[in-house]
Scaffold this active site. Structure first.
Site, PDB file in Angstrom:
ATOM      1  N   ARG A   1      41.312  47.581  34.865  1.00  7.05           N
ATOM      2  CA  ARG A   1      41.056  47.292  35.971  1.00  7.05           C
ATOM      3  C   ARG A   1      39.975  48.150  36.641  1.00  7.05           C
ATOM      4  O   ARG A   1      39.694  48.031  37.888  1.00  7.05           O
ATOM      5  CB  ARG A   1      42.159  47.112  36.921  1.00  7.05           C
ATOM      6  CG  ARG A   1      43.235  46.268  36.378  1.00  7.05           C
ATOM      7  CD  ARG A   1      42.735  44.897  36.113  1.00  7.05           C
ATOM      8  NE  ARG A   1      43.850  44.057  35.488  1.00  7.05           N
ATOM      9  CZ  ARG A   1      44.170  43.806  34.241  1.00  7.05           C
ATOM     10  NH1 ARG A   1      43.356  44.379  33.364  1.00  7.05           N
ATOM     11  NH2 ARG A   1      45.028  42.990  33.715  1.00  7.05           N
TER      12      ARG A   1
ATOM     13  N   SER B   1      47.466  39.145  42.065  1.00  3.38           N
ATOM     14  CA  SER B   1      48.037  40.631  41.841  1.00  3.38           C
ATOM     15  C   SER B   1      47.178  41.386  42.922  1.00  3.38           C
ATOM     16  O   SER B   1      46.234  41.736  42.814  1.00  3.38           O
ATOM     17  CB  SER B   1      48.160  41.310  40.502  1.00  3.38           C
ATOM     18  OG  SER B   1      48.941  40.253  39.881  1.00  3.38           O
TER      19      SER B   1
ATOM     20  N   GLU C   1      43.718  46.105  44.135  1.00  2.00           N
ATOM     21  CA  GLU C   1      42.975  45.623  43.327  1.00  2.00           C
ATOM     22  C   GLU C   1      41.768  45.231  43.841  1.00  2.00           C
ATOM     23  O   GLU C   1      40.627  45.355  43.355  1.00  2.00           O
ATOM     24  CB  GLU C   1      43.684  44.736  42.361  1.00  2.00           C
ATOM     25  CG  GLU C   1      44.311  45.052  41.283  1.00  2.00           C
ATOM     26  CD  GLU C   1      44.543  44.077  39.970  1.00  2.00           C
ATOM     27  OE1 GLU C   1      43.645  43.189  39.803  1.00  2.00           O
ATOM     28  OE2 GLU C   1      45.342  44.242  39.044  1.00  2.00           O
TER      29      GLU C   1
END
Length: 370
Positions: free
Chosen positions: A179, A263, A360
């Protein structure tokens, strides 16, 4: 106001456009507005040698905006933004079975997944139903169900706002990780213009990947319903299965409410020693060892559930009752309210487990003015 610039030796204009007081669409549906925005309508190199464009991009106050699926606007206004809307893609000639596609960064990722899967090409189908643009995908190195975009990247073309020039970065130069990427770590430096991806006409040996929760059952149901072996599933059919799984857990980002960025927190990665300590105290804690001894990944959703915040709601914002990793904006709220909720969740997990969750999405929390 649109600006047209003639390409050398061409009758087609190279175009960009200025816009004032532009509402910024985002999947959280939080109020956001750019006071002035540069819209890149064409990714030909000539655009990025235009003085007006280069001067704008050199300004560190200019925020790069993609599809708005990975942005949290704590501040409702941004002084200056830039956005690429060019969205063409084409196949480059090459040797079978590999297929190289070159994609302008304004192309929707989900659209590209379905269009390439519809051609029968393998490589992106597990990324179905992920919102946002192709240009934003390498920044986060978006991934799902065993596939990360970085695995398919051959090169990324990006405007370097520090060196004031277009650069082509090969995969290793992008520094992809879980990520993350060079583009994420060097926030504000890069404007991605094109991405080259390598796909395949041949089915990979480890495909379809059925080791992820929900995928094995969905594939078995598909096989029984269609009276076909799982190995015969096409990329487009597999993308459809992934779509149904994601929509069963996450809000539909195409709808107005509730808003989300999918998310919200990354699954934290801890050392093996920290993981062992946590396992002694909480034997049921899910843990996943990363390859190459790069640590142990924990489930952020599980951690949030354990502190009792799954389904929690504070007025117009809350935690999804379906998936604790998803924070929701139910409409009518503000960026400040949403960020206060995120901090509450983060602090609760930190207090109990001594594990700090990291968001994120990119957080835009200041108004950058002259």
């Amino acid at each position: 106001m649109s600006q047209d610039h003639q390409r050398p030796g061409s009758t087609s204009p190279v175009r960009y456009e200025w816009r004032d007081r532009v509402p910024i669409e985002n999947t959280l549906r939080l109020p956001a507005m750019a006071r002035r925005e540069l819209v890149i309508l064409d990714t030909q190199p000539e655009v990025f040698s235009t003085p007006a464009v280069t001067e704008w991009l050199a300004d560190p106050r200019v925020e790069v905006i993609g599809g708005g699926s990975n942005l949290v606007f704590v501040a409702p206004e941004v002084e200056r933004t830039v956005r690429v809307t060019a969205s063409r893609w084409w196949k480059k000639a090459g040797k079978a079975p590999s297929v190289e596609v070159i994609v302008e960064s304004g192309k929707g990722l989900d659209e590209l997944v379905r269009e390439t899967a519809g051609e029968g090409w393998y490589g992106l189908e597990a990324l179905a139903e992920i919102p946002g643009t192709v240009g934003a995908a390498p920044v986060q190195n978006v991934g799902a169900y065993g596939t990360e975009i970085g695995e398919r990247v051959d090169w990324v073309e990006a405007y370097d706002r520090v060196e004031r020039r277009l650069r082509r970065l090969r995969t290793a130069e992008c520094e992809f990780g879980y990520r993350t990427s060079r583009f994420k770590r060097e926030t504000g430096r890069w404007l991605i213009t094109r991405v080259a991806l390598t796909l395949s006409r041949d089915r990979p040996d480890d495909w379809p990947r059925a080791s992820y929760p929900g995928v094995a059952n969905a594939l078995a149901e598909w096989s029984a319903r269609n009276r076909r072996d799982v190995e015969s599933i096409t990329p487009l059919e597999y993308a459809g299965i992934i779509t149904r799984i994601r929509l069963g857990k996450l809000p539909d980002w195409r709808r107005d409410s509730p808003g989300s960025v999918g998310s919200f927190f990354q699954n934290p990665v801890v050392t093996a020693e920290k993981a062992a300590e946590l396992r002694r105290r909480w034997p049921a804690m899910p843990q996943f060892e990363l390859p190459g001894g790069h640590g142990v990944k924990l489930s952020a959703g599980w951690l949030i559930e354990q502190v009792g915040l799954k389904g929690y709601r504070e007025g117009n914002v809350g935690v999804s009752p379906v998936h604790a990793l998803v924070l929701l904006h139910h409409g009518g709220g503000s960026g400040e309210q949403f960020w206060a909720l995120a901090e509450r969740v983060r602090d609760a997990v930190d207090t109990r487990f001594d594990v700090t969750l990291q968001p994120e999405p990119r957080i835009i929390d200041v108004v950058r003015r002259d």
